[in-house]
Design a protein around this motif. Structure first.
Motif, mmCIF file in Angstrom:
data_model
loop_
_atom_site.group_PDB
_atom_site.id
_atom_site.type_symbol
_atom_site.label_atom_id
_atom_site.label_comp_id
_atom_site.label_asym_id
_atom_site.label_seq_id
_atom_site.Cartn_x
_atom_site.Cartn_y
_atom_site.Cartn_z
ATOM 1 N N GLU A 75 -3.612 -132.590 -68.356
ATOM 2 C CA GLU A 75 -5.077 -132.961 -67.919
ATOM 3 C C GLU A 75 -5.975 -132.021 -68.900
ATOM 4 N N ARG A 77 -9.605 -130.660 -68.801
ATOM 5 C CA ARG A 77 -10.829 -130.534 -68.066
ATOM 6 C C ARG A 77 -11.854 -129.962 -68.918
ATOM 7 N N ASN A 96 -2.516 -131.049 -57.924
ATOM 8 C CA ASN A 96 -2.625 -130.351 -59.309
ATOM 9 C C ASN A 96 -1.554 -130.477 -60.237
ATOM 10 N N VAL A 100 -2.538 -127.924 -67.318
ATOM 11 C CA VAL A 100 -4.052 -128.278 -67.468
ATOM 12 C C VAL A 100 -4.631 -127.318 -68.533
#
Length: 142
Positions: A75, A77, A96, A100
């Motif tokens: 992910e 962001r 979560n 990330v």
């Protein structure tokens, strides 16, 4: 693109064969490239880009990353403007994600356009990275 089956049920449950996104086209590729150029120009001049221009620039570059690295294992962001899932591998669905990558909008613009390198941005602490698959250096710059 609406489903033309005449059913009130969601498109996935009806078996509609219409191709494309269910979301309307918000802007053309030309305006996206214009937004990126305008945002980079403002940053080069030491100004803060206008919020709608910065949002469009970030989102268009995120879309480019999603096309270049299709998948759902990482992910990316860029708050407050967008987040995508990309990179082939195990799909994450709840809570979560384990992989990330998070950064500020100006860092994302510089990284996606090749103005800074992945290693440099991570070393300087401009990117927060977690997970074994979170290295995007193979996909950047766009």
């Amino acid at each position: 693109m609406p489903c033309l089956t005449g059913s009130a049920r969601p498109r996935a449950s009806v078996g509609c064969t219409a191709r494309g996104s269910y979301r309307p086209v918000v802007s053309s590729p030309y305006s996206k490239s214009t937004a990126v150029a305008a945002a980079l120009s403002a940053l080069d001049e030491g100004r803060t880009p206008e919020r709608p221009v910065l949002r469009e620039a970030v989102r268009s570059l995120l879309a480019g990353l999603a096309e270049r690295a299709p998948g759902r294992s990482v992910e990316v962001r860029v708050p407050p403007y967008g987040a995508i899932q990309c990179v082939p591998g195990p799909r994450h669905t709840r809570g979560n994600p384990p992989n990330v990558v998070e950064m500020a909008p100006d860092t994302w613009l510089a990284l996606a356009t090749g103005r800074i390198g992945w290693a440099e941005a991570v070393t300087e602490g401009r990117i927060q990275v977690s997970g074994v698959r979170a290295d995007l250096s193979a996909y950047l710059p766009l």
